[in-house]
Structures are given as structure tokens and as C-alpha cells.
Design a protein around this motif. Structure first.
Motif, PDB file in Angstrom:
ATOM      1  N   THR A  20     -18.934  30.799  12.706  1.00 53.87           N
ATOM      2  CA  THR A  20     -20.034  29.944  13.206  1.00 53.87           C
ATOM      3  C   THR A  20     -20.665  29.299  11.865  1.00 53.87           C
ATOM      4  O   THR A  20     -21.201  28.125  12.022  1.00 53.87           O
ATOM      5  CB  THR A  20     -21.119  30.470  13.963  1.00 53.87           C
ATOM      6  OG1 THR A  20     -22.001  31.701  13.436  1.00 53.87           O
ATOM      7  CG2 THR A  20     -20.549  31.109  15.205  1.00 53.87           C
ATOM      8  N   HIS A  21     -20.493  29.689  10.703  1.00 52.43           N
ATOM      9  CA  HIS A  21     -21.030  29.147   9.700  1.00 52.43           C
ATOM     10  C   HIS A  21     -19.976  28.398   8.999  1.00 52.43           C
ATOM     11  O   HIS A  21     -19.458  29.141   8.074  1.00 52.43           O
ATOM     12  CB  HIS A  21     -21.843  30.151   8.645  1.00 52.43           C
ATOM     13  CG  HIS A  21     -22.429  29.573   7.060  1.00 52.43           C
ATOM     14  ND1 HIS A  21     -23.479  28.695   7.380  1.00 52.43           N
ATOM     15  CD2 HIS A  21     -21.970  29.541   5.973  1.00 52.43           C
ATOM     16  CE1 HIS A  21     -23.498  28.059   6.114  1.00 52.43           C
ATOM     17  NE2 HIS A  21     -22.567  28.751   5.227  1.00 52.43           N
ATOM     18  N   GLU A  22     -20.025  27.199   9.267  1.00 52.06           N
ATOM     19  CA  GLU A  22     -18.638  26.500   8.510  1.00 52.06           C
ATOM     20  C   GLU A  22     -19.354  25.508   7.514  1.00 52.06           C
ATOM     21  O   GLU A  22     -20.434  24.947   7.753  1.00 52.06           O
ATOM     22  CB  GLU A  22     -18.223  25.426   9.687  1.00 52.06           C
ATOM     23  CG  GLU A  22     -17.112  26.122  10.614  1.00 52.06           C
ATOM     24  CD  GLU A  22     -16.689  25.473  11.627  1.00 52.06           C
ATOM     25  OE1 GLU A  22     -16.402  24.238  11.171  1.00 52.06           O
ATOM     26  OE2 GLU A  22     -16.234  25.908  12.387  1.00 52.06           O
ATOM     27  N   GLU A  23     -18.922  25.350   6.305  1.00 48.78           N
ATOM     28  CA  GLU A  23     -19.204  24.548   5.215  1.00 48.78           C
ATOM     29  C   GLU A  23     -19.087  22.946   5.677  1.00 48.78           C
ATOM     30  O   GLU A  23     -18.277  22.690   6.177  1.00 48.78           O
ATOM     31  CB  GLU A  23     -18.446  24.837   3.978  1.00 48.78           C
ATOM     32  CG  GLU A  23     -18.794  25.974   3.424  1.00 48.78           C
ATOM     33  CD  GLU A  23     -19.850  26.281   2.999  1.00 48.78           C
ATOM     34  OE1 GLU A  23     -20.647  25.586   2.361  1.00 48.78           O
ATOM     35  OE2 GLU A  23     -20.300  27.493   3.081  1.00 48.78           O
ATOM     36  N   PRO A  24     -20.003  22.169   5.453  1.00 51.65           N
ATOM     37  CA  PRO A  24     -19.989  20.721   5.921  1.00 51.65           C
ATOM     38  C   PRO A  24     -18.836  20.111   5.077  1.00 51.65           C
ATOM     39  O   PRO A  24     -18.335  20.458   3.833  1.00 51.65           O
ATOM     40  CB  PRO A  24     -21.278  20.032   5.096  1.00 51.65           C
ATOM     41  CG  PRO A  24     -21.860  21.127   4.318  1.00 51.65           C
ATOM     42  CD  PRO A  24     -21.282  22.347   4.722  1.00 51.65           C
TER      43      PRO A  24
END
Length: 171
Positions: A20-24
Motif C-alpha cells: 500500500t505504500h507506493e512511491e509517487p
């Protein structure tokens, strides 16, 4: 089986959190302070408008700006979707809160940085602090006396660590 269940549960939680933590992938998504991004392949220039909201004092303005520059630089290095690859320079315009002599608050352009994208793509962001990125700023501009005062206040305390940046501020 009893020992294996907690391990599987913890592993699943870690996988979900990591997924769920994707880099922009865009400069605009790299900071909640970024309002607009315009990229022009014809002039090989991009403009990023930033509304600084995370400052404790005026002297913190360059630090807040450097943190935005850090996030945007990482995304540009990774191939930002909103800045064409042929862009050579990026100008960051920073707005901040101002209070007039009557106590009225407003937001206005206060600080401007121009940076070469080639420099942003070369940085090892794991080894350079956001404030260290201020040394890469090619041009420093001000939207008025408030921005200049904020940068001068910052440089009074940090001239030894940001020598090149502060020389540009003091011109």
C-alpha cells in the motif's frame, strides 16, 4: 502449526503495508504542498508552484522548500510522469503566509529556486540531506522582502553548511 500461524499472519501484514505504500510517480504527488506542475518541452523548462504550509518560523522557509525539492528531485530522478525527460531546468515558486502591519494574513509568492534537472538526476538522495540540496540551486529569487528576510535569517545560522546557497541569497 501453532508457531507457523503467527509468522504467516505477520508476513501477510508486512506484505500488505509494503504494497500500500507506493512511491509517487509525479512531482505533484511528491508533496502535499505542491499545487501545480507545468512542464514545457519546447523551452525545456518546468515550473512547480508550492504553497508552504509546514513552517515554524520565517527562517524555516528554506528548510521547508528544501524538503519539497528533495521529494520532487527523487521523483524527477525516477522519471516523473509530469516532467518531460527533455526538461533541463525547473523553477520552484514558493508561497507562504504573510501578515501585514494590521494583522491581516495572506499568502504570497516569497521565494523562488531554479535547479538543473541533470543535477537532480545525479544526486544520491540517501547520502544528501534535504538542506544539502540547497547548494544545487542555480538561482534564488524573491517575491518580496518577506522571502529575502526569511532566506537571510536562515543564512545567518547556516552560512557555513550552505555556503553557495547563502552567497546567492546575499547578492
Amino acid at each position: 502449526v501453532g508457531c507457523l500461524s503467527p509468522v504467516i499472519l505477520i508476513g501477510s501484514c508486512v506484505a500488505i503495508i509494503t504494497a500500500t505504500h507506493e512511491e509517487p510517480t509525479s512531482v505533484k504527488a511528491s508533496s502535499s504542498d505542491i499545487v501545480e506542475v507545468h512542464s514545457y518541452s519546447g523551452t525545456k523548462h518546468a515550473e512547480v508552484k508550492v504553497d508552504l504550509t509546514h513552517m515554524a518560523s520565517a527562517g524555516d522557509m528554506p528548510v521547508s522548500a528544501a524538503m519539497v525539492l528533495d521529494g520532487a528531485g527523487k521523483v524527477i530522478k525516477a522519471g516523473a510522469t509530469d516532467v518531460q525527460p527533455e526538461v533541463e531546468t525547473v523553477t520552484f515558486w514558493f508561497t507562504g503566509p504573510l501578515v501585514d502591519p494590521y494583522g491581516k494574513e495572506s499568502r504570497s509568492k516569497v521565494l523562488q529556486f531554479t535547479v538543473k534537472t541533470a543535477d537532480l538526476r545525479l544526486i544520491d538522495y540517501e547520502k544528501v540531506t534535504p538542506q544539502g540540496l540547497l547548494e544545487l540551486v542555480d538561482d534564488v529569487g524573491f517575491g518580496g522582502p518577506a522571502g529575502r528576510r526569511a532566506a537571510e535569517e536562515y543564512c545567518e545560522k547556516n552560512a557555513s553548511t550552505n555556503r553557495l546557497f547563502c552567497l546567492k541569497v546575499m547578492r
